[in-house]
Design an enzyme around this catalytic site. Structure first.
Site, short mmCIF file in Angstrom:
data_model
loop_
_atom_site.label_atom_id
_atom_site.label_comp_id
_atom_site.label_asym_id
_atom_site.label_seq_id
_atom_site.Cartn_x
_atom_site.Cartn_y
_atom_site.Cartn_z
N GLU A 35 0.88 -1.16 0.00
CA GLU A 35 0.00 0.00 0.00
C GLU A 35 0.92 1.22 0.00
O GLU A 35 1.82 1.32 0.86
CB GLU A 35 -0.86 -0.02 1.27
CG GLU A 35 -1.91 1.05 1.26
CD GLU A 35 -2.77 1.08 2.52
OE1 GLU A 35 -2.75 0.09 3.28
OE2 GLU A 35 -3.44 2.09 2.72
N ARG A 259 4.92 -12.92 9.64
CA ARG A 259 5.60 -11.67 9.34
C ARG A 259 6.92 -11.61 10.10
O ARG A 259 7.12 -12.32 11.09
CB ARG A 259 4.72 -10.48 9.69
CG ARG A 259 4.38 -10.34 11.17
CD ARG A 259 3.72 -8.99 11.47
NE ARG A 259 2.71 -8.63 10.50
CZ ARG A 259 2.73 -7.49 9.80
NH1 ARG A 259 3.70 -6.62 9.95
NH2 ARG A 259 1.77 -7.22 8.96
N LYS A 269 4.28 0.74 9.34
CA LYS A 269 4.44 2.03 8.68
C LYS A 269 3.80 3.15 9.49
O LYS A 269 4.30 4.26 9.53
CB LYS A 269 3.82 1.97 7.28
CG LYS A 269 4.72 1.29 6.27
CD LYS A 269 4.08 1.21 4.91
CE LYS A 269 3.03 0.13 4.86
NZ LYS A 269 2.47 -0.09 3.53
P1 ATP Z 1 2.54 -2.14 7.85
O1 ATP Z 1 1.73 -2.68 8.99
O2 ATP Z 1 3.99 -2.01 8.16
O3 ATP Z 1 1.98 -0.91 7.27
P2 ATP Z 1 1.33 -3.60 5.82
O4 ATP Z 1 1.13 -5.06 5.84
O5 ATP Z 1 0.15 -2.74 6.05
O6 ATP Z 1 2.51 -3.27 6.79
P3 ATP Z 1 1.58 -3.40 3.03
O7 ATP Z 1 2.12 -2.28 2.23
O8 ATP Z 1 0.15 -3.69 2.97
O9 ATP Z 1 2.03 -3.13 4.52
O10 ATP Z 1 2.43 -4.71 2.77
C1 ATP Z 1 2.85 -5.18 1.53
C2 ATP Z 1 3.21 -6.62 1.68
O11 ATP Z 1 4.29 -6.75 2.61
C3 ATP Z 1 2.06 -7.42 2.22
O12 ATP Z 1 1.94 -8.61 1.47
C4 ATP Z 1 2.44 -7.69 3.64
O13 ATP Z 1 1.92 -8.90 4.08
C5 ATP Z 1 3.96 -7.71 3.58
N1 ATP Z 1 4.53 -7.33 4.88
C6 ATP Z 1 4.29 -6.21 5.58
N2 ATP Z 1 4.94 -6.22 6.75
C7 ATP Z 1 5.62 -7.39 6.80
C8 ATP Z 1 6.48 -8.01 7.76
N3 ATP Z 1 6.78 -7.41 8.92
N4 ATP Z 1 7.00 -9.21 7.46
C9 ATP Z 1 6.71 -9.82 6.30
N5 ATP Z 1 5.90 -9.29 5.35
C10 ATP Z 1 5.36 -8.10 5.59
MG MG Z 2 -1.54 -3.03 4.68
#
Ligand code: ATP
Ligand code: MG
Length: 555
Positions: A35, A259, A269
């Site tokens: 995102e 994760r 983020k």
């Molecule tokens: P955040 O909570 O940090 O904003 P998010 O999951 O909302 O993370 P996205 O931009 O939606 O962030 O994530 C893109 C991809 O990265 C998704 O497939 C998500 O599952 C993966 N991802 C995000 N954080 C992690 C993590 N700590 N370990 C492994 N994969 C991750």
């Molecule tokens: Mg997300």
């Protein structure tokens, strides 16, 4: 924790079974779906290495899909940084795609569901919907709008799209099962009204699909074979499958892995944005941040991050990875690639009394003793006045102190053996100068002196030394798991950045941005992006040894 043997991880096992059975026509197409609401962090690197790695391993491909269904938090600045970070990590996507490009198709899908009497417009407020949903042990009850006719729903949904209603006035919900033990299936929201400008579609839309009505459908539109996400999406999988089944679209499949969580940092983020906004760090790419751009600026290499992601493996259960493992990976990498240089952080002067004061000599040192041929060498100027580290001299040295003190001898790196015969203190009683004689036939590489000394110290010639700024970093949090506490900002380490001056050997004026240098005995350093030709700044990437565990024990 560390995957030493290369057995298949559970996702590779699934893919290999699919390939054997001819599922998905023997294709592998994964996607990385960020995102664009922040910069990528080391957790994303794990997902990137996994998704792109599977694409490469199985002769498949990986799409980059920006999951941009939330107009309020997203920005093109983030899109650019995400693309840059993925490429820097060494991966190329097959296609660059945006969920927002599917908004028309998704809208049609919603109409399809309404026509199948599988979706309805609900006027209830968010609170009313939540209250009517029941609890995991009690079934929900229908809101009055659940029995609306297909025709009425079609009209209302059209009006939602046309902007007739305010934010929150109506939503579109799936009509599934209000008694389902999986709360995600109790008539989940599919569309909400949001009068907001979108970074790509502008003001065209005032209704936006929810994650659950966008993600699986986007996978399906792209014919993704294996849609890999993190464990918190397990309860969403039933809805993912429901939408695909009811819409009769391409059967992409969702799989979940644990994760990455890492000690002494936060990894969301939203929290990282707070650190930036509240000025605990300078920016998203502050070298203390766990962002890819922060790690890059700190001096991490793409290879070290890929190795780290490989070592932590892919698991089905959450765990916490020690940040020392990441540090281990960069240390190993830089030990093989960094060029050796000399710098003095806390200087005292060493005067060689058996050399004339105008003595200047050109010595040489290999750039990288770890490789055959040393990757060439650089010239190191030598004179009768040198800077050495204050703690390499002791007035009353104990027996096992193999550095300088009255009567003690030491080798100067890439130069000569010197023996201390005297020292001078300043008015405050601090040692100001160390006086030594050098041994003329002890030059490194051509030593015929027959003298044996145990220690070697680094130095910089006083008339040739250049002054520079050095930034020494420590962990951003004192708490091993800051995210676990109510207010994660309370455990910020106030000493996470120390700025000091240093004297560097003149060749470092030619330091290459992005390249790692080992400052002998001090650690690995790289030029900071804020460096100017007349004001160089070096970041310490990591120390030579893992000193942190020891520090903690000492208390
Ligand atoms: P955040 O909570 O940090 O904003 P998010 O999951 O909302 O993370 P996205 O931009 O939606 O962030 O994530 C893109 C991809 O990265 C998704 O497939 C998500 O599952 C993966 N991802 C995000 N954080 C992690 C993590 N700590 N370990 C492994 N994969 C991750
Ligand atoms: Mg997300």
């Amino acid at each position: 924790m560390i995957n030493e043997e290369k057995s298949l991880n559970f996702i590779e096992e699934i893919i290999e079974a699919d390939l054997r059975n001819g599922t998905h026509d023997g294709r592998v197409l994964t996607r990385f779906p960020p995102e664009p609401n922040g910069y990528l962090h080391i957790g994303h690197a794990k997902s990137i290495c996994l998704n792109f790695g599977l694409g490469q391993k199985y002769n498949g491909q990986t799409n980059l899909r920006f999951d941009d269904t939330n107009p309020v938090t997203e920005d093109t600045e983030y899109v650019e940084s995400i693309k840059n970070d993925i490429q820097w990590l060494g991966f190329n996507w097959a296609q660059e795609l945006y969920t927002s490009d599917y908004f028309d198709t998704l809208y049609q899908y919603a109409i399809d569901l309404i026509k199948k009497d599988l979706a309805y417009v609900d006027d209830s407020t968010a609170e009313e919907i939540a209250a009517a949903k029941g609890t995991p042990t009690e079934p929900g009850v229908p809101t009055p709008n659940r029995s609306r006719s297909i025709e009425e729903n079609l009209v209302l949904f059209q009006e939602m799209k046309d902007g007739k209603y305010q934010d929150g006035e109506k939503v579109l919900r799936a009509k599934i099962d209000l008694a389902n033990p999986n709360m995600h299936l109790r008539d989940p929201l599919l569309y909400r009204i949001k009068h907001a400008h979108h970074h790509r579609t502008g003001n065209k839309w005032c209704i936006y699909p929810m994650y659950d009505f966008a993600h699986g459908q986007s996978d399906s539109i792209e014919k993704i074979t294996h849609s890999i996400c993190t464990l918190e999406f397990i309860p969403h999988r039933a809805l993912y499958d429901w939408c695909i089944e009811k819409l009769e679209i391409y059967p992409s499949k969702q799989y979940e892995f644990a994760r990455l969580n890492m000690t002494y940092t936060v990894m969301s983020k939203r929290k990282l944005l707070q650190l930036v906004n509240d000025k605990f760090v300078e920016s998203w790419d502050d070298p203390r941040m766990p962002t890819i751009s922060g790690l890059r600026r700190r001096g991490y290499t793409p290879a070290s991050i890929r190795t780290f992601c490989d070592k932590i493996g892919v698991a089905k259960r959450e765990n916490m990875i020690d940040v020392s493992l990441l540090e281990f990976c960069i240390r190993e990498d830089l030990n093989k690639t960094a060029w050796r240089r000399m710098a003095v952080l806390d200087p005292i002067k060493l005067v060689i009394t058996n050399l004339p004061s105008d003595h200047i000599e050109e010595l040489h040192g290999e750039n990288n003793p770890e490789v055959e041929g040393g990757e060439g060498s650089r010239m190191i100027p030598f004179s009768n006045e040198l800077w050495i580290e204050r703690d390499d001299f002791m007035e009353d040295a104990p027996k096992k102190f193999f550095r300088l003190g009255p009567g003690l001898s030491v080798r100067l790196k890439n130069a000569y053996i010197v023996t201390c015969h005297d020292f001078v203190k300043d008015a405050n009683g601090q040692v100001a100068e160390v006086h030594c004689t050098y041994v003329p036939n002890s030059k490194s590489g051509e030593d015929t002196s027959g003298m044996k000394v145990k220690g070697t110290i680094h130095w910089v010639s006083v008339p040739h030394a250049k002054e520079t700024e050095i930034r020494l970093y420590d962990r951003l949090f004192n708490d091993e798991n800051p995210a676990a506490s109510e207010n994660f900002k309370e455990s910020i380490n106030p000493d996470s950045l120390k700025i000091s001056k240093a004297f560097i050997e003149p060749d470092l004026l030619n330091a290459i941005p992005g390249k790692g240098y080992q400052f002998i005995r001090l650690g690995y350093f790289t030029l900071d992006t804020s460096s100017k030709p007349d004001h160089l700044v070096f970041n310490r990437t990591v120390g030579l040894k893992d000193s942190w565990a020891k520090e903690v024990k000492k208390g």
